[in-house]
Design a protein around this motif. Structure first.
Motif, PDB file in Angstrom:
ATOM      1  N   ALA A 176     -12.941 -49.682   9.435  1.00  0.00           N
ATOM      2  CA  ALA A 176     -13.340 -50.145  10.771  1.00  0.00           C
ATOM      3  C   ALA A 176     -14.361 -49.193  11.385  1.00  0.00           C
ATOM      4  CB  ALA A 176     -12.112 -50.269  11.667  1.00  0.00           C
ATOM      5  N   SER A 177     -15.161 -48.566  10.537  1.00  0.00           N
ATOM      6  CA  SER A 177     -16.098 -47.548  11.025  1.00  0.00           C
ATOM      7  C   SER A 177     -16.980 -48.007  12.174  1.00  0.00           C
ATOM      8  CB  SER A 177     -16.966 -47.034   9.874  1.00  0.00           C
ATOM      9  OG  SER A 177     -16.175 -46.305   8.983  1.00  0.00           O
ATOM     10  N   PRO A 178     -17.582 -49.209  12.107  1.00  0.00           N
ATOM     11  CA  PRO A 178     -18.497 -49.580  13.186  1.00  0.00           C
ATOM     12  C   PRO A 178     -17.825 -49.644  14.563  1.00  0.00           C
ATOM     13  CG  PRO A 178     -18.870 -50.945  11.266  1.00  0.00           C
ATOM     14  CD  PRO A 178     -17.586 -50.191  11.019  1.00  0.00           C
ATOM     15  N   ILE A 179     -16.479 -49.778  14.602  1.00  0.00           N
ATOM     16  CA  ILE A 179     -15.777 -49.779  15.890  1.00  0.00           C
ATOM     17  C   ILE A 179     -15.719 -48.363  16.470  1.00  0.00           C
ATOM     18  CG2 ILE A 179     -13.530 -50.157  17.012  1.00  0.00           C
ATOM     19  CD1 ILE A 179     -12.998 -52.417  15.063  1.00  0.00           C
ATOM     20  N   TRP A 180     -15.622 -47.370  15.594  1.00  0.00           N
ATOM     21  CA  TRP A 180     -15.300 -46.014  16.025  1.00  0.00           C
ATOM     22  C   TRP A 180     -16.435 -45.017  15.897  1.00  0.00           C
ATOM     23  CZ3 TRP A 180     -10.654 -45.189  18.326  1.00  0.00           C
ATOM     24  CH2 TRP A 180      -9.703 -46.200  18.180  1.00  0.00           C
ATOM     25  N   ILE A 181     -17.417 -45.309  15.026  1.00  0.00           N
ATOM     26  CA  ILE A 181     -18.428 -44.306  14.690  1.00  0.00           C
ATOM     27  C   ILE A 181     -19.821 -44.889  14.909  1.00  0.00           C
ATOM     28  CG2 ILE A 181     -19.354 -42.859  12.812  1.00  0.00           C
ATOM     29  CD1 ILE A 181     -16.666 -43.117  11.402  1.00  0.00           C
ATOM     30  N   ASP A 182     -20.748 -44.064  15.377  1.00  0.00           N
ATOM     31  CA  ASP A 182     -22.151 -44.467  15.414  1.00  0.00           C
ATOM     32  C   ASP A 182     -22.660 -44.437  13.981  1.00  0.00           C
ATOM     33  OD1 ASP A 182     -24.811 -44.898  15.754  1.00  0.00           O
ATOM     34  OD2 ASP A 182     -25.217 -43.018  16.809  1.00  0.00           O
ATOM     35  N   MET A 183     -22.938 -45.612  13.414  1.00  0.00           N
ATOM     36  CA  MET A 183     -23.193 -45.694  11.982  1.00  0.00           C
ATOM     37  C   MET A 183     -24.633 -45.340  11.604  1.00  0.00           C
ATOM     38  SD  MET A 183     -20.281 -46.322  10.774  1.00  0.00           S
ATOM     39  CE  MET A 183     -20.498 -46.901   9.096  1.00  0.00           C
ATOM     40  N   ILE A 184     -25.523 -45.244  12.606  1.00  0.00           N
ATOM     41  CA  ILE A 184     -26.910 -44.931  12.276  1.00  0.00           C
ATOM     42  C   ILE A 184     -27.010 -43.419  12.025  1.00  0.00           C
ATOM     43  CG2 ILE A 184     -29.334 -45.062  13.040  1.00  0.00           C
ATOM     44  CD1 ILE A 184     -27.965 -47.817  12.744  1.00  0.00           C
ATOM     45  N   GLY A 185     -27.542 -43.057  10.891  1.00  0.00           N
ATOM     46  CA  GLY A 185     -27.779 -41.641  10.642  1.00  0.00           C
ATOM     47  C   GLY A 185     -26.813 -41.034   9.644  1.00  0.00           C
ATOM     48  N   GLY A 186     -25.585 -40.796  10.086  1.00  0.00           N
ATOM     49  CA  GLY A 186     -24.640 -40.031   9.275  1.00  0.00           C
ATOM     50  C   GLY A 186     -24.291 -40.655   7.935  1.00  0.00           C
ATOM     51  N   SER A 187     -24.575 -41.938   7.781  1.00  0.00           N
ATOM     52  CA  SER A 187     -24.149 -42.607   6.555  1.00  0.00           C
ATOM     53  C   SER A 187     -24.769 -42.009   5.305  1.00  0.00           C
ATOM     54  CB  SER A 187     -24.478 -44.096   6.635  1.00  0.00           C
ATOM     55  OG  SER A 187     -23.777 -44.658   7.722  1.00  0.00           O
ATOM     56  N   PRO A 206     -33.411 -38.006   3.416  1.00  0.00           N
ATOM     57  CA  PRO A 206     -33.302 -39.392   2.948  1.00  0.00           C
ATOM     58  C   PRO A 206     -32.313 -40.168   3.808  1.00  0.00           C
ATOM     59  CG  PRO A 206     -31.866 -38.015   1.611  1.00  0.00           C
ATOM     60  CD  PRO A 206     -32.592 -37.086   2.587  1.00  0.00           C
ATOM     61  N   THR A 207     -32.466 -41.471   3.881  1.00  0.00           N
ATOM     62  CA  THR A 207     -31.450 -42.355   4.458  1.00  0.00           C
ATOM     63  C   THR A 207     -30.825 -43.109   3.288  1.00  0.00           C
ATOM     64  OG1 THR A 207     -33.139 -44.037   4.706  1.00  0.00           O
ATOM     65  CG2 THR A 207     -32.661 -42.663   6.635  1.00  0.00           C
ATOM     66  N   THR A 208     -29.761 -43.832   3.565  1.00  0.00           N
ATOM     67  CA  THR A 208     -29.162 -44.641   2.498  1.00  0.00           C
ATOM     68  C   THR A 208     -30.194 -45.620   1.911  1.00  0.00           C
ATOM     69  OG1 THR A 208     -26.964 -44.364   3.423  1.00  0.00           O
ATOM     70  CG2 THR A 208     -27.280 -46.235   1.936  1.00  0.00           C
ATOM     71  N   SER A 217     -40.015 -43.405  -1.939  1.00  0.00           N
ATOM     72  CA  SER A 217     -39.798 -44.311  -0.810  1.00  0.00           C
ATOM     73  C   SER A 217     -40.357 -43.662   0.440  1.00  0.00           C
ATOM     74  CB  SER A 217     -38.309 -44.594  -0.623  1.00  0.00           C
ATOM     75  OG  SER A 217     -38.097 -45.356   0.560  1.00  0.00           O
ATOM     76  N   GLU A 218     -41.129 -44.427   1.195  1.00  0.00           N
ATOM     77  CA  GLU A 218     -41.653 -43.921   2.454  1.00  0.00           C
ATOM     78  C   GLU A 218     -40.642 -44.229   3.558  1.00  0.00           C
ATOM     79  OE1 GLU A 218     -46.077 -43.820   3.998  1.00  0.00           O
ATOM     80  OE2 GLU A 218     -45.125 -45.704   4.623  1.00  0.00           O
ATOM     81  N   VAL A 219     -40.064 -43.174   4.129  1.00  0.00           N
ATOM     82  CA  VAL A 219     -39.008 -43.332   5.134  1.00  0.00           C
ATOM     83  C   VAL A 219     -39.641 -43.547   6.504  1.00  0.00           C
ATOM     84  CG1 VAL A 219     -37.003 -42.236   6.211  1.00  0.00           C
ATOM     85  CG2 VAL A 219     -37.507 -41.814   3.784  1.00  0.00           C
ATOM     86  N   HIS A 220     -39.353 -44.695   7.102  1.00  0.00           N
ATOM     87  CA  HIS A 220     -39.849 -44.975   8.456  1.00  0.00           C
ATOM     88  C   HIS A 220     -38.780 -44.731   9.492  1.00  0.00           C
ATOM     89  CE1 HIS A 220     -43.807 -46.928   7.519  1.00  0.00           C
ATOM     90  NE2 HIS A 220     -43.266 -46.779   6.322  1.00  0.00           N
ATOM     91  N   ARG A 221     -37.545 -45.146   9.159  1.00  0.00           N
ATOM     92  CA  ARG A 221     -36.437 -44.860  10.066  1.00  0.00           C
ATOM     93  C   ARG A 221     -35.664 -43.686   9.486  1.00  0.00           C
ATOM     94  NH1 ARG A 221     -32.755 -49.629  12.269  1.00  0.00           N
ATOM     95  NH2 ARG A 221     -34.755 -50.203  13.147  1.00  0.00           N
ATOM     96  N   ALA A 222     -35.788 -42.541  10.135  1.00  0.00           N
ATOM     97  CA  ALA A 222     -35.224 -41.292   9.620  1.00  0.00           C
ATOM     98  C   ALA A 222     -33.749 -41.156  10.000  1.00  0.00           C
ATOM     99  CB  ALA A 222     -36.018 -40.107  10.158  1.00  0.00           C
ATOM    100  N   PRO A 223     -33.032 -40.267   9.321  1.00  0.00           N
ATOM    101  CA  PRO A 223     -31.594 -40.137   9.589  1.00  0.00           C
ATOM    102  C   PRO A 223     -31.263 -39.361  10.867  1.00  0.00           C
ATOM    103  CG  PRO A 223     -32.238 -38.661   7.822  1.00  0.00           C
ATOM    104  CD  PRO A 223     -33.442 -39.478   8.147  1.00  0.00           C
ATOM    105  N   SER A 224     -32.228 -38.651  11.458  1.00  0.00           N
ATOM    106  CA  SER A 224     -31.937 -37.863  12.661  1.00  0.00           C
ATOM    107  C   SER A 224     -33.222 -37.671  13.456  1.00  0.00           C
ATOM    108  CB  SER A 224     -31.383 -36.491  12.270  1.00  0.00           C
ATOM    109  OG  SER A 224     -32.405 -35.741  11.631  1.00  0.00           O
TER     110      SER A 224
END
Lengths: 405, 159
Positions: A118-129, A144-146, B88-95
């Motif tokens: 139920a992460s989206p209820i409790w955690i800001d999912m943008i970034g830390g994933s 990097p992002t996911t 991959s060119e990152v446009h939306r960064a993690p922080s």
């Protein structure tokens, strides 16, 4: 090897859903307990009957060091086996696979298999994933992002096989059509989309645009399945769903290690950013069940990006190597008359989070003719694919209304 | 930010503390075996683990050679030459820190040693990142605040 094909069956399956906007925020533990107690009540299975409690990995929104014991504790059961089965998200189907082994050995009578998140209820999912998908020491410091991690395979897939952005977009378009019929799909109210919409959506991490990526499911889901041997199953269930075959294959950890993996299947001839353990797991599952991809009526995959769905269609045997793009382009997974594929809307339009055994439940529901979304007529055999770690861990399970062999 | 005055590199030698509020639960990934790598980075050297027996380079953190099971792996400086394998060119960064640098490229460099090295790929003077583009080693302080080995593409890199 023991003949495991069709030896066990799913006799009951339940789920609980909590949404982000709900007045009372639900934890994964609450949702799992709700699903399990409903299942045990409906099936009239007493607490002493549960010989195994297997759960997928500890949810990010309910971290505790002995997660499966927290569930045992709430349900007040006392199983022989209690553990998390986790190879990233690939572990979800592993709960059923280990159940089949314990049931065949005669050690237990019933197994309870669970996933919940139920992460989206409790955690800001943008970034830390990305911190769950990247090596914190050698990858995360580069930002990097996911999507950027998965994009490495997308880049090679396009380069090596000529897969196009249009072909990738077609997956998002077709998945969305299923989601429009599903009461819980994240994108159900967003209306249909076109290939052009996908190609014009904002770039996230090239080559992946916004609509190439799965959104988070706006809430939490727990699913629970009850498994037993086929002779018991026929006694207590009008329509047991047979576990006809299964396979699992796990190859590496972190995207930066992927190209350092060779000398094991499917990298005997050298490493690859494209080929995956899904093909190995699928081969095992088909061999056990004695069927081929042509015998499958419905497919659910667990990959959160468009290109990876094309790739999985190849790996799971629905088209040849490198043909995923052309297969989909020529109507292979069309909502109207193609292979029913990601019939809840998939990760791309149903949303990602806690799906785990929810994908399995969708196939069971279709076989039992009460799906939550759009019905698929005459489903006799289904294939479900569980996956985790960027394309590192893969489980495949073939379900059937009748024993396949 | 001056690159020479800031030679902070990630330190995982003792792992990272996992906390539940004020309670200490355990250590995340203590890595004494990678200290040599980060000491190299401080000296602006990219080191790969090297199996002399197999003449094969590994990255990161190999403790045994998967080919010959040797435990006698040593650190060996990389040539610093490579080509882009994937990106991959990152446009939306993690922080927010990384977003200031966006868009930026992360990817795998196929090095001359045969290692596929995950890193930031920095494009000089408007160069375009593509599969197969020649790249050379450099060291930069990135949004993470650490000095890190990166690969650079552009006219200089091709030489």
């Amino acid at each position: 090897m023991a003949n495991l094909a069709n030896s066990c069956a799913i006799v009951g399956i339940a789920r609980a859903v909590g949404l982000k906007g709900d007045k009372e925020k639900k934890t994964p533990l609450q949702l799992v307990v709700q699903a399990c107690s409903q299942l045990m009540r409906e099936m009239r299975i007493g607490r002493t009957k549960i010989g195994a409690l297997f759960t997928g990995r500890m949810p990010r929104s309910y971290m505790t060091l002995q997660y499966s014991q927290s569930l045992v504790n709430e349900l007040k059961i006392a199983p022989m086996f209690s553990t998390e089965v986790t190879s990233h998200g690939g572990g979800a189907l592993g709960t059923l696979q280990l159940s089949v082994l314990a049931l065949n050995a005669g050690l237990i009578e019933y197994a309870l298999c669970i996933t919940g998140e139920a992460s989206p209820i409790w955690i800001d999912m943008i970034g830390g994933s990305a911190n769950w998908e990247a090596d914190l020491q050698f990858e995360a410091p580069y930002g990097p992002t996911t999507p950027a991690l998965y994009a490495q395979s997308a880049c090679r897939y396009m380069h090596e096989y000529g897969i196009t952005a249009e072909q990738m977009a077609r997956v998002a378009v077709e998945n969305r059509k299923w989601a429009l019929h599903h009461p819980y799909a994240a994108m159900r109210r967003k209306g249909p989309i076109t290939i052009d919409d996908v190609l014009k959506s904002p770039m996230i991490a090239s080559p992946l645009r916004l609509l190439d990526c799965a959104p988070w499911f706006p809430g939490g889901i727990a699913s629970a399945a009850l498994i037993t041997r086929e002779e018991v199953a026929r006694d207590i269930c009008r329509e047991p769903v047979y576990i006809a075959g299964f396979g699992q294959h796990n190859t590496h950890e972190w995207v930066g290690e992927r190209m350092g993996t060779w000398g094991v299947e499917p990298f005997m001839d050298g490493p690859s950013m494209v080929r995956t353990g899904a093909r190995v797991a699928a081969k095992q599952a088909y061999a056990m069940a004695g069927v081929t991809a042509k015998d499958i009526d419905i497919v659910e995959t667990s990959v959160p990006f468009t290109y990876a769905n094309l790739l999985m269609l190849e790996e799971l045997g629905f088209c040849g190597e490198g043909e995923g793009g052309r297969f989909v382009e020529s109507g292979g997974i069309d909502f109207e008359d193609g292979l029913p594929f990601n019939t809840t809307g998939g990760y791309l339009s149903f949303g990602q989070s806690g799906q785990g055994l929810y994908l399995l439940k969708e196939i069971v529901d279709q076989m039992w003719r009460h799906p939550e979304g759009h019905p698929v007529p005459n489903v006799t055999r289904g294939l479900v694919h569980g996956h985790g770690g960027p394309l590192a861990c893969h489980s495949v399970m073939i379900l059937s209304k009748e024993p396949t062999c | 930010m001056s690159e020479t005055s800031n030679i902070s590199v990630p330190d995982w030698s003792g792992g990272k503390k996992v906390q539940a509020g004020d309670q200490f639960l355990g250590l995340y990934q203590p890595s004494p075996e990678t200290v040599g790598f980060w000491e190299g980075v401080k000296r602006r050297e990219l080191l790969f683990k090297w199996c002399g027996e197999c003449a094969r380079a590994y990255h990161p953190r190999r403790m045994i050679c998967p080919q010959c099971s040797s435990t006698e792996l040593t650190w060996k400086p990389a040539s610093g030459k490579g080509t882009v394998y994937s990106y991959s060119e990152v446009h939306r960064a993690p922080s927010p820190e990384f977003q200031k640098e966006a868009p930026y490229n992360v990817g795998l460099i196929e090095t001359a040693e045969g290692v596929h090295f995950f890193c930031r790929i920095c494009a000089e003077s408007g160069a375009r990142v593509e599969v197969g583009t020649p790249a050379r080693l450099d060291f930069r302080v990135l949004g993470s605040g650490y000095l890190l080995p990166v690969f650079v593409i552009g006219s200089e890199a091709a030489k």
